[in-house]
Design an enzyme around this catalytic site. Structure first.
Site, PDB file in Angstrom:
ATOM      1  N   SER A 131       0.823  -1.211   0.000  1.00 42.23           N
ATOM      2  CA  SER A 131       0.000   0.000   0.000  1.00 42.23           C
ATOM      3  C   SER A 131       0.855   1.257   0.000  1.00 42.23           C
ATOM      4  O   SER A 131       1.947   1.295   0.585  1.00 42.23           O
ATOM      5  CB  SER A 131      -0.871  -0.025   1.263  1.00 42.23           C
ATOM      6  OG  SER A 131      -1.397   1.260   1.528  1.00 42.23           O
ATOM      7  N   GLU A 133       0.256   3.581   1.833  1.00 39.40           N
ATOM      8  CA  GLU A 133       0.358   3.951   3.251  1.00 39.40           C
ATOM      9  C   GLU A 133       1.721   3.590   3.834  1.00 39.40           C
ATOM     10  O   GLU A 133       2.108   4.107   4.870  1.00 39.40           O
ATOM     11  CB  GLU A 133      -0.742   3.246   4.051  1.00 39.40           C
ATOM     12  CG  GLU A 133      -2.088   3.918   3.978  1.00 39.40           C
ATOM     13  CD  GLU A 133      -2.156   5.226   4.773  1.00 39.40           C
ATOM     14  OE1 GLU A 133      -1.677   5.265   5.912  1.00 39.40           O
ATOM     15  OE2 GLU A 133      -2.697   6.207   4.244  1.00 39.40           O
ATOM     16  N   TYR A 155      -1.648   0.528  10.331  1.00 42.12           N
ATOM     17  CA  TYR A 155      -1.883  -0.191   9.074  1.00 42.12           C
ATOM     18  C   TYR A 155      -0.668  -0.099   8.145  1.00 42.12           C
ATOM     19  O   TYR A 155      -0.179  -1.098   7.613  1.00 42.12           O
ATOM     20  CB  TYR A 155      -3.132   0.389   8.379  1.00 42.12           C
ATOM     21  CG  TYR A 155      -3.325  -0.106   6.970  1.00 42.12           C
ATOM     22  CD1 TYR A 155      -3.931  -1.328   6.723  1.00 42.12           C
ATOM     23  CD2 TYR A 155      -2.875   0.645   5.876  1.00 42.12           C
ATOM     24  CE1 TYR A 155      -4.088  -1.789   5.417  1.00 42.12           C
ATOM     25  CE2 TYR A 155      -3.028   0.189   4.580  1.00 42.12           C
ATOM     26  CZ  TYR A 155      -3.639  -1.026   4.356  1.00 42.12           C
ATOM     27  OH  TYR A 155      -3.785  -1.481   3.071  1.00 42.12           O
TER      28      TYR A 155
END
Ligand code: F7E
Length: 330
Positions: A131, A133, A155
């Site tokens: 991701s 992220e 996360y």
């Protein structure tokens, strides 16, 4: 013989589109489902109900990332050529409330899967859904496959751990294992607590008079949004190469949450100013910044380019929410 693929997270947005993509290419598709998944009403409902597909080219197995014995058994019995690892707790905001289970599923779950694959006599190729992220607040924009990870959420940290492990297993154990660094990708099948779906759904429901207003967190937040159907194509392409490498999948364009609001409300003829308000409950303890990707490697080595624009995506998502327009499994 038909190639076999095993998908973790098959009932999710990406899992369902990837299943359709692989079935369309003659694969036998096996999915790992959790005991709690309701298949009839899931995004796979239309395939599950089709006797020419379910039990013939699509097979589902009950197992879980926190139940390694069962998952190992499924891997051994199926003997897949390719594994697409998409499962995990995917809500960034929620990961601040449930960090332990997020890391357990996303970080440790991936490591366990790598260990199982490493033990197989003929290890399958592995795609891991990483991701943007993982980049958190990167010093450079746009990011590419060489940008260091600096996650700012539990996360993102769990995904960064998992992605590093995938690289280590590729380099140290010689597995054909690939990280996709996936920026936000949406569709009418997106989960309802992600911001695009929440906005598109609200715009349609307000249009139909079934809701009055919409409460959002930070509408100035910027993201690089693409269409999930483009991204699952990238997942598949990244496993068809001679040499395993990580690939970044992004549109390369930033939009704000406010842009989503404006396109969605305009597409059903509403003025958002009459309906949207801020609610601090939806603000997060930390937000990433600068997350925009450069998909040059995917374009050059995979021939991958995103085909669906932001405006088309948000308009389609909003129209799909209007009563009578809902598609099966969406
Ligand atoms: O938030 C802001 C929120 O929850 C987008 C996942 O697929 O992409 C996704 O993670 C932005 C954030 O996605 C609300 O604060 C404002 O800045 O749709 P989201 P995400 O957190 O970017 C990455 C790449 C993943 O890997 C993840 O799995 O929108 N925002 N107001 C809001 N967000 C939500 N959910 N709800 C709001 O009311």
């Amino acid at each position: 013989m038909a190639p076999k693929a095993l998908i973790t997270g098959i009932t999710g947005q990406d899992g369902s589109y990837l299943t359709e993509w692989l079935l369309g290419r003659g694969y036998e598709v096996h999915g790992v489902v959790r005991r709690t998944s309701s298949l009839e009403r899931s995004r796979l409902g239309h395939l599950y109900a089709d006797p020419s597909v379910y039990g013939r080219t699509l097979h589902l197995h009950y197992a879980d990332l926190d139940d390694p014995t069962t998952l190992r058994r499924v891997l051994v019995r199926v003997g897949p050529d390719e594994v697409y690892h998409l499962a995990g707790q995917s809500h960034v905001g929620l990961s601040f409330d449930i960090p332990e289970s997020t890391c357990e599923m996303t970080a440790m779950g991936t490591l366990r899967l790598l260990e199982m694959i490493r033990d197989l006599p003929k290890p399958p190729r592995l795609f891991h859904a990483g991701s943007s992220e993982m980049f958190g607040r990167p010093a450079v924009a746009p990011q590419d496959e060489h940008t260091p990870f600096q996650p700012v959420s539990p996360y993102g940290t769990a995904k960064a751990f998992a992605a590093q492990m995938v690289r280590i297993y590729r380099e140290a154990h010689g597995l054909y294992a690939v990280n996709g660094i996936l920026y936000n990708h949406e569709s009418p099948r997106r989960g309802e607590n992600f911001v695009t779906r929440k906005i598109c759904r609200a715009a349609a429901t307000i249009r139909e008079g079934r809701q009055r207003d919409l409460a959002l967190g930070d509408t100035s937040a910027l993201r690089d949004w693409g269409d999930a159907r483009d991204y699952v194509r990238g997942m598949w392409l990244s496993l068809q190469q001679e040499i395993p490498r990580d690939y970044l999948f992004a549109s390369g364009v930033l939009h704000s949450v406010q842009d989503v609001v404006e396109v969605a409300f305009a597409s059903v003829g509403l003025d958002w100013r009459h309906h949207v308000r801020q609610d601090p409950r939806f603000l997060r303890p930390a937000e990433p910044s600068n997350l925009v990707g450069n998909p040059a490697r995917a374009r050059e080595l995979l021939g991958w380019t995103p085909e669906i624009s932001f405006e088309r995506l948000i308009t389609e998502m909003t129209r799909a929410e209007l009563t009578g327009a809902r598609v099966s499994g969406a």
